[in-house]
Design a protein around this motif. Structure first.
Motif, PDB file in Angstrom:
ATOM      1  N   ALA A   1      34.623  37.452  37.089  1.00  0.00           N
ATOM      2  CA  ALA A   1      33.813  36.421  37.342  1.00  0.00           C
ATOM      3  C   ALA A   1      33.561  35.254  36.094  1.00  0.00           C
ATOM      4  CB  ALA A   1      32.661  36.825  37.987  1.00  0.00           C
ATOM      5  N   LYS A   2      33.747  35.809  35.155  1.00  0.00           N
ATOM      6  CA  LYS A   2      33.702  34.938  33.993  1.00  0.00           C
ATOM      7  C   LYS A   2      34.812  34.144  33.728  1.00  0.00           C
ATOM      8  CE  LYS A   2      30.980  34.020  30.172  1.00  0.00           C
ATOM      9  NZ  LYS A   2      31.789  32.952  29.582  1.00  0.00           N
ATOM     10  N   GLU A   3      35.935  34.756  33.961  1.00  0.00           N
ATOM     11  CA  GLU A   3      37.135  33.911  33.914  1.00  0.00           C
ATOM     12  C   GLU A   3      37.030  32.854  34.749  1.00  0.00           C
ATOM     13  OE1 GLU A   3      41.015  36.155  32.714  1.00  0.00           O
ATOM     14  OE2 GLU A   3      40.169  37.560  34.335  1.00  0.00           O
ATOM     15  N   LEU A   4      36.542  33.024  36.079  1.00  0.00           N
ATOM     16  CA  LEU A   4      36.785  32.138  37.081  1.00  0.00           C
ATOM     17  C   LEU A   4      35.765  30.801  36.839  1.00  0.00           C
ATOM     18  CD1 LEU A   4      37.487  30.951  40.125  1.00  0.00           C
ATOM     19  CD2 LEU A   4      35.740  32.419  40.891  1.00  0.00           C
TER      20      LEU A   4
ATOM     21  N   SER B   1      44.239  31.734  41.568  1.00  0.00           N
ATOM     22  CA  SER B   1      44.514  32.991  41.232  1.00  0.00           C
ATOM     23  C   SER B   1      43.485  33.712  40.764  1.00  0.00           C
ATOM     24  CB  SER B   1      45.860  32.773  40.375  1.00  0.00           C
ATOM     25  OG  SER B   1      46.759  32.118  40.935  1.00  0.00           O
ATOM     26  N   LEU B   2      42.671  33.087  40.038  1.00  0.00           N
ATOM     27  CA  LEU B   2      41.457  33.820  39.291  1.00  0.00           C
ATOM     28  C   LEU B   2      40.271  34.108  40.587  1.00  0.00           C
ATOM     29  CD1 LEU B   2      40.762  31.694  36.245  1.00  0.00           C
ATOM     30  CD2 LEU B   2      41.767  33.813  36.328  1.00  0.00           C
ATOM     31  N   LYS B   3      40.243  33.215  41.420  1.00  0.00           N
ATOM     32  CA  LYS B   3      39.237  33.809  42.513  1.00  0.00           C
ATOM     33  C   LYS B   3      39.761  34.841  43.529  1.00  0.00           C
ATOM     34  CE  LYS B   3      38.934  31.200  46.351  1.00  0.00           C
ATOM     35  NZ  LYS B   3      38.456  30.023  47.484  1.00  0.00           N
ATOM     36  N   PHE B   4      41.251  34.791  43.814  1.00  0.00           N
ATOM     37  CA  PHE B   4      41.884  36.020  44.403  1.00  0.00           C
ATOM     38  C   PHE B   4      41.549  37.129  43.481  1.00  0.00           C
ATOM     39  CE2 PHE B   4      45.526  38.593  45.219  1.00  0.00           C
ATOM     40  CZ  PHE B   4      45.462  38.906  46.550  1.00  0.00           C
ATOM     41  N   LYS B   5      41.794  37.204  42.307  1.00  0.00           N
ATOM     42  CA  LYS B   5      41.757  38.396  41.292  1.00  0.00           C
ATOM     43  C   LYS B   5      40.445  38.946  41.501  1.00  0.00           C
ATOM     44  CE  LYS B   5      41.691  39.683  36.299  1.00  0.00           C
ATOM     45  NZ  LYS B   5      41.994  39.225  35.052  1.00  0.00           N
ATOM     46  N   LEU B   6      39.256  37.999  41.643  1.00  0.00           N
ATOM     47  CA  LEU B   6      38.067  38.657  41.537  1.00  0.00           C
ATOM     48  C   LEU B   6      37.626  39.194  42.938  1.00  0.00           C
ATOM     49  CD1 LEU B   6      34.820  38.560  40.622  1.00  0.00           C
ATOM     50  CD2 LEU B   6      34.783  36.284  41.520  1.00  0.00           C
TER      51      LEU B   6
ATOM     52  N   GLU C   1      30.506  51.977  36.325  1.00  0.00           N
ATOM     53  CA  GLU C   1      30.488  51.338  35.187  1.00  0.00           C
ATOM     54  C   GLU C   1      31.762  50.477  34.803  1.00  0.00           C
ATOM     55  OE1 GLU C   1      27.896  50.574  33.423  1.00  0.00           O
ATOM     56  OE2 GLU C   1      26.484  51.694  34.609  1.00  0.00           O
ATOM     57  N   ASP C   2      32.727  51.132  35.241  1.00  0.00           N
ATOM     58  CA  ASP C   2      33.992  50.478  34.901  1.00  0.00           C
ATOM     59  C   ASP C   2      34.239  49.218  36.119  1.00  0.00           C
ATOM     60  OD1 ASP C   2      36.846  50.300  33.616  1.00  0.00           O
ATOM     61  OD2 ASP C   2      37.800  50.845  35.394  1.00  0.00           O
ATOM     62  N   ASP C   3      33.865  49.522  37.266  1.00  0.00           N
ATOM     63  CA  ASP C   3      33.859  48.528  38.257  1.00  0.00           C
ATOM     64  C   ASP C   3      32.999  47.591  37.856  1.00  0.00           C
ATOM     65  OD1 ASP C   3      35.680  50.003  39.802  1.00  0.00           O
ATOM     66  OD2 ASP C   3      34.018  51.295  40.718  1.00  0.00           O
ATOM     67  N   LEU C   4      31.976  47.800  37.481  1.00  0.00           N
ATOM     68  CA  LEU C   4      31.147  46.618  37.166  1.00  0.00           C
ATOM     69  C   LEU C   4      31.565  45.669  35.876  1.00  0.00           C
ATOM     70  CD1 LEU C   4      27.600  48.449  36.892  1.00  0.00           C
ATOM     71  CD2 LEU C   4      28.512  46.856  38.720  1.00  0.00           C
ATOM     72  N   ARG C   5      32.146  46.340  35.002  1.00  0.00           N
ATOM     73  CA  ARG C   5      32.844  45.442  33.718  1.00  0.00           C
ATOM     74  C   ARG C   5      34.062  44.727  34.412  1.00  0.00           C
ATOM     75  NH1 ARG C   5      31.567  50.364  30.901  1.00  0.00           N
ATOM     76  NH2 ARG C   5      33.749  51.249  31.427  1.00  0.00           N
ATOM     77  N   LYS C   6      34.696  45.427  35.135  1.00  0.00           N
ATOM     78  CA  LYS C   6      35.892  44.499  35.844  1.00  0.00           C
ATOM     79  C   LYS C   6      35.394  43.311  36.348  1.00  0.00           C
ATOM     80  CE  LYS C   6      39.369  48.335  35.964  1.00  0.00           C
ATOM     81  NZ  LYS C   6      39.993  49.177  36.705  1.00  0.00           N
ATOM     82  N   ALA C   7      34.472  43.630  37.261  1.00  0.00           N
ATOM     83  CA  ALA C   7      33.902  42.346  38.076  1.00  0.00           C
ATOM     84  C   ALA C   7      33.446  41.263  37.299  1.00  0.00           C
ATOM     85  CB  ALA C   7      32.886  42.908  39.311  1.00  0.00           C
TER      86      ALA C   7
END
Length: 275
Positions: A109-112, A79-84, A99-105
Motif C-alpha cells: 500500500a505504501k508503494e502505491l 502494476s503496484l495496484k495489482f500487486k496490492l 503478522e507477515d500478511d499485515l506487513r506485506k499489505a
C-alpha cells in the motif's frame, strides 16, 4: 579593388552515425540518450565553439519515462495496484491475516501511495461516489467486528460470522453509510438467520484528502428465512450518553475509478473496490 568573399555558413557539424535513425514500436515510448559532440577536432578553422547536443532516440518501455519526468507512469501505478490487490485477495477481508500478511499489505500500500502521490478530493470528490466493497482491513486481524475499536468477537462464544462490508457514498447529499452483512447463529432447532446493518453517517471533507463522518442512526434488516420482518431502527442514545466514537476521521491515500485506499484515525489500512 577586389572584395573579400565572406562565407557566413559554417560547415555542417559532424553527427554520430547512430543518430541518423529512430525506431519506434507500438506500445513503447522512445526515450532519449544525449551525446555530446565536440566539433573542435574537425572544425579548427571555426575557432572556439560550444559543444553541440545531439539527441539519439532509442526504444524503451514506458517506465523509463519516469527518469525524465520524475514521476511514476500509469503503467507502474497499475502494476503496484495489482500487486496490492493480489496480496490481500486471500485474506478474508483481513480476518485471516497474520503478522507477515499485515506487513506485506502495508508495504504494498505504501508503494502505491508513494507512486501515485497525494490525493486532492477538493477537485476529485466525484471519485468517492458510489457503492464500495471492503476487501481488506488491517484491523480485522484482531478477530472482532469492531476492528481496532470495541466490537463483538468472531469466535465461538458469540456465533456471529461477518459477511460482506460495503460503503455507500453520496457526494451530493453528503451521506456516508457503512453496510455490514451478518450471519447470526440460533439455538437448535431454529435455523440461523442473517441481517444487514446500515450505519448511516453524514460526511464532510477536511482539507484535501481527509473525511470526517458523524454517526446518524443504525437500521437493521433481517434477510433469509426472516426477511419478511420490517426493518428495525436502533434507538438513538441521548447526546450525553453517546460514546466518543460517534464521529471519526480517515484519510483517502489513493483513489481511482475502481479502487480506494484509506487510513483510519486509529491506523487502520482499508482497501475498497467499486461494487
Amino acid at each position: 579593388m577586389p572584395m573579400a568573399s565572406l562565407n557566413l555558413l559554417p560547415h555542417p557539424l559532424p553527427f554520430s552515425s547512430s543518430s541518423s535513425s529512430c525506431s519506434f514500436s507500438k506500445g513503447f515510448v522512445p526515450c532519449c540518450n544525449i551525446h555530446v559532440v565536440n566539433p573542435k577536432s574537425t572544425l579548427q578553422h571555426m575557432g572556439s565553439l560550444k559543444p553541440t547536443l545531439v539527441v539519439k532516440s532509442s526504444v524503451g518501455v514506458a517506465d523509463n519515462i519516469s527518469s525524465f519526468t520524475g514521476g511514476a507512469t500509469s503503467y507502474s501505478i497499475s502494476s503496484l495496484k495489482f500487486k496490492l490487490l493480489s496480496i490481500v485477495s486471500g485474506l478474508n477481508r483481513g480476518l485471516a491475516a497474520n503478522e507477515d500478511d499485515l506487513r506485506k499489505a502495508e508495504a504494498a500500500a505504501k508503494e502505491l501511495e508513494d507512486a501515485a502521490g497525494l490525493v486532492d478530493l477538493s477537485v476529485d470528490i466525484d471519485k468517492l461516489q458510489g457503492r464500495w466493497k471492503l476487501i481488506y482491513s488491517s484491523a480485522f486481524s484482531s478477530r472482532n467486528l469492531g476492528g481496532s475499536r470495541p466490537g463483538p468477537s468472531t469466535g465461538r462464544l458469540l456465533p456471529i460470522s461477518l459477511g460482506q462490508v460495503f460503503q455507500r457514498i453520496d457526494i451530493f447529499n453528503k451521506d456516508f453509510d457503512n453496510i455490514v452483512e451478518l450471519q447470526l447463529g440460533t439455538p437448535w432447532p431454529l435455523p440461523p438467520f442473517g441481517a444487514i446493518a446500515t450505519l448511516a453517517h453524514k460526511f464532510e471533507l477536511i482539507g484535501s484528502s481527509k473525511i470526517k463522518i458523524v454517526y446518524n442512526k443504525t437500521t437493521v434488516k433481517t434477510i433469509g428465512s426472516l426477511s419478511q420482518l420490517p426493518p428495525l431502527e436502533v434507538p438513538r442514545l441521548p447526546d450525553g450518553l453517546r460514546p466518543p466514537s460517534n464521529s471519526g476521521e480517515f484519510e483517502v491515500t489513493y483513489v481511482d475509478s475502481d479502487t480506494r485506499v484509506t487510513r483510519g484515525d486509529r491506523g487502520e489500512l482499508r482497501i475498497f473496490v467499486i461494487a
